[in-house]
Scaffold this motif. Structure first.
Motif, PDB file in Angstrom:
ATOM      1  N   THR A  88       8.276   4.723   2.775  1.00 16.05           N
ATOM      2  CA  THR A  88       6.673   4.968   3.778  1.00 16.05           C
ATOM      3  C   THR A  88       7.540   3.665   4.747  1.00 16.05           C
ATOM      4  O   THR A  88       6.973   4.057   5.983  1.00 16.05           O
ATOM      5  N   GLU A  89       7.517   2.594   4.511  1.00 17.41           N
ATOM      6  CA  GLU A  89       7.759   1.216   5.431  1.00 17.41           C
ATOM      7  C   GLU A  89       8.538   1.344   6.516  1.00 17.41           C
ATOM      8  O   GLU A  89       9.030   0.889   7.735  1.00 17.41           O
ATOM      9  N   THR A  90       9.400   1.375   5.648  1.00  9.84           N
ATOM     10  CA  THR A  90      11.108   0.993   6.584  1.00  9.84           C
ATOM     11  C   THR A  90      11.416   3.137   6.689  1.00  9.84           C
ATOM     12  O   THR A  90      12.037   2.944   8.020  1.00  9.84           O
ATOM     13  N   LEU A 104       4.838  14.077  -1.158  1.00 14.16           N
ATOM     14  CA  LEU A 104       4.315  12.130  -0.743  1.00 14.16           C
ATOM     15  C   LEU A 104       2.900  12.300  -1.574  1.00 14.16           C
ATOM     16  O   LEU A 104       2.211  11.717  -2.586  1.00 14.16           O
ATOM     17  N   LYS A 105       2.159  13.140  -1.196  1.00 14.27           N
ATOM     18  CA  LYS A 105       1.074  13.206  -1.775  1.00 14.27           C
ATOM     19  C   LYS A 105       0.976  14.094  -3.994  1.00 14.27           C
ATOM     20  O   LYS A 105       0.091  13.474  -4.363  1.00 14.27           O
ATOM     21  N   THR A 121      -3.902   1.024  -4.214  1.00 11.39           N
ATOM     22  CA  THR A 121      -2.787   1.045  -3.943  1.00 11.39           C
ATOM     23  C   THR A 121      -1.715   1.944  -2.507  1.00 11.39           C
ATOM     24  O   THR A 121      -1.619   1.975  -1.742  1.00 11.39           O
ATOM     25  N   LEU A 122      -1.720   3.717  -3.682  1.00  8.85           N
ATOM     26  CA  LEU A 122      -0.853   4.438  -2.899  1.00  8.85           C
ATOM     27  C   LEU A 122      -1.987   4.428  -1.806  1.00  8.85           C
ATOM     28  O   LEU A 122      -1.583   5.015  -0.472  1.00  8.85           O
ATOM     29  N   ASN A 123      -3.169   4.575  -1.547  1.00  5.81           N
ATOM     30  CA  ASN A 123      -4.175   4.988  -0.672  1.00  5.81           C
ATOM     31  C   ASN A 123      -4.017   4.170   0.104  1.00  5.81           C
ATOM     32  O   ASN A 123      -3.846   4.711   1.612  1.00  5.81           O
ATOM     33  N   GLN A 124      -3.475   3.096   0.120  1.00  5.44           N
ATOM     34  CA  GLN A 124      -2.862   2.125   1.118  1.00  5.44           C
ATOM     35  C   GLN A 124      -1.881   2.110   2.146  1.00  5.44           C
ATOM     36  O   GLN A 124      -1.775   2.299   2.637  1.00  5.44           O
ATOM     37  N   LYS A 128      -1.357   2.959   6.169  1.00  7.04           N
ATOM     38  CA  LYS A 128      -0.642   2.856   6.511  1.00  7.04           C
ATOM     39  C   LYS A 128       0.818   3.712   7.242  1.00  7.04           C
ATOM     40  O   LYS A 128       0.916   2.843   8.722  1.00  7.04           O
ATOM     41  N   LEU A 129       0.705   4.592   6.747  1.00 10.31           N
ATOM     42  CA  LEU A 129       2.172   5.334   6.848  1.00 10.31           C
ATOM     43  C   LEU A 129       1.260   6.113   7.978  1.00 10.31           C
ATOM     44  O   LEU A 129       2.202   5.963   9.564  1.00 10.31           O
ATOM     45  N   SER A 130       0.500   6.529   7.801  1.00 15.85           N
ATOM     46  CA  SER A 130      -0.565   7.219   9.313  1.00 15.85           C
ATOM     47  C   SER A 130      -0.839   6.675  10.373  1.00 15.85           C
ATOM     48  O   SER A 130      -0.598   6.630  11.116  1.00 15.85           O
TER      49      SER A 130
END
Length: 446
Positions: A88-90, A104-105, A121-124, A128-130
């Motif tokens: 999700t970051e890259t 993903l969800k 962690t997954l909520n974060q 962050k993705l949003s």
């Protein structure tokens, strides 16, 4: 297949599951068959080892559900979490599709129940993705807005060359310090780079799965390379802006001052490590409508310009530039401040390098194996670019200069030639005929 250690409270034997390879005939004593399948440590609820099962059944017993959570997930959960985080970051653009977000969800809801920390962690990750997707959308909207505002000026403004200077707005009236302008150009460059993801390089060149060759793996390619294309448009705009600023002044002395100013700006860009703006400025000054102004260039101190041209000389596959780029990259690696970390490559050449590496090297070796050497080199080049683009610009923004860079009207190619001929008369019959045609078409004069 990964091993699973099953708990009686979490695992129920599914239908179709055989704990042994063979079953004894009625009345015969069962013999334990050799263990296969998931391997030592995998077991059913009654403690018997798993020795065989259909693929669907094995998958069924490895995929978490609302009522069942396999122990194997406790072992591999952190690795899955790390994978999702890096993905999700890259490659946030992968999740612009609602279907992908749904997948993903779904994964998150399957692996998170075993640990409260997973949930956090997954909520974060989702938050962050949003935020990243929202920033990308805002960035693209601003780029579109700038592109609309920066449309070419009416070439009839060449007539301004005969009007008093206060009517005209030029770069020197906005910024007369070369270093300051070089800093603001670096702001623009890094802003564009921040929106370009690694996936855009792949999607710019690859039409089909490189190892499949049959199924297209990208759709709506134009949309997915919009940031890359916007960056190329910015380079072209800067070229034309430089040429417009030089051709616009009515007086030869003023044109010479503008040329010398942009030479100094280019030199400061080189010192900063902003090679893309450097090349755009040199390209603008080398455009035919500018280079033909021999009387103007005769009034200009050109020694510094020739040095910069030498640095960006395409001879030897841009050997001088590549040497300078390696020096800037080395400085960036050992830097103690963001000012020293700035490396903005000549983007068109970077794209060319990646294109020819992708097209010129086979995806598979003659023996059918994957050509890992090619993909490692592609990853190295794109990865290096990703490192450079993450540097935060250390220079303070000047909104007036940035606004001018984005919105100042520029001449089309015909407008540049017309302005050039108005500045210094045509030297031969071909130029005279073109000048006459341009005056007729653009200004409505004969």
């Amino acid at each position: 297949m990964p091993q699973t250690v099953c708990s009686g409270t979490m695992f129920t034997t599914p239908s179709g599951f055989s704990p042994h390879l063979a079953c004894a005939e009625p009345g015969e004593e069962e013999e334990e068959a050799p263990q296969e399948g998931p391997g030592p440590g995998a077991c059913l609820a009654d403690g018997n080892p798993i020795t065989s099962a259909s693929l669907d059944t094995l998958i069924q017993n490895l995929v978490p559900t609302a009522d069942y959570y396999p122990e194997v997930m406790r072992k591999f959960g952190p690795k899955i979490l790390q994978l999702l985080t890096e993905w999700t970051e890259t490659f946030p653009s992968d999740f612009r599709d609602e279907k992908m977000v749904g997948h993903l969800k779904d994964i998150i809801h399957r692996i998170a129940p075993c640990d409260e920390e997973y949930w956090k962690t997954l909520n974060q990750v989702l938050q962050k993705l949003s935020q990243r997707l929202a920033l990308m959308s805002q960035g693209e909207e601003s780029i579109v807005k700038v592109s609309l505002n920066a449309s070419s000026i009416s070439d009839k403004l060449v007539a301004f060359k005969t009007k008093p200077p206060p009517i005209q707005k030029d770069m020197l009236s906005i910024c007369n310090d070369p270093y300051t302008l070089a800093q603001q150009l670096t702001h623009v460059e890094l802003e564009h780079l921040s929106h370009i993801g690694p996936e855009e390089f792949v999607q710019a060149f690859v039409q089909k799965d490189p190892l499949d060759g049959t199924q297209p793996c990208f759709s709506d390619q134009k949309k997915k390379t919009s940031n890359l294309e916007a960056y190329v448009r910015w380079f072209n705009r800067l070229c034309y802006l430089v040429a417009t600023e030089i051709c616009m002044p009515a007086k030869k002395k003023q044109r010479a001052l503008v040329i010398e100013f942009f030479i100094d700006v280019a030199r400061e860009c080189f010192n900063i490590g902003n090679f893309n703006s450097l090349m755009a400025i040199i390209s603008g000054m080398n455009m035919s409508p500018v280079s033909r102004l021999k009387k103007t260039w005769g009034k200009t101190k050109t020694a510094k310009f020739f040095i910069l041209e030498h640095q960006m000389d395409p001879t030897g596959n841009f050997y001088n530039y590549r040497t300078a780029l390696r020096g800037a990259a080395h400085r960036s690696q050992t830097a103690n401040s963001n000012r020293e970390r700035i490396v903005i490559p000549f983007f068109s050449l970077l794209i060319k390098d990646i294109y020819f590496l992708n097209e010129g090297c086979a995806n598979r070796l003659p023996n059918g194996h994957v050509n890992f050497e090619k993909f490692v080199e592609l990853a190295r080049q794109v990865g290096e670019f990703m490192t450079w683009k993450q540097v935060e610009c250390p220079f303070e923004e000047d909104r007036a200069i940035l606004h001018y860079l984005h919105t100042a009207p520029i001449f089309s190619e015909d407008g540049l030639y017309l302005a050039s001929y108005e500045s210094e008369s045509p030297e031969n019959q071909v130029e005279k005929d073109r000048w006459k045609a341009l005056r007729s078409n653009v200004l409505g004069k004969t």
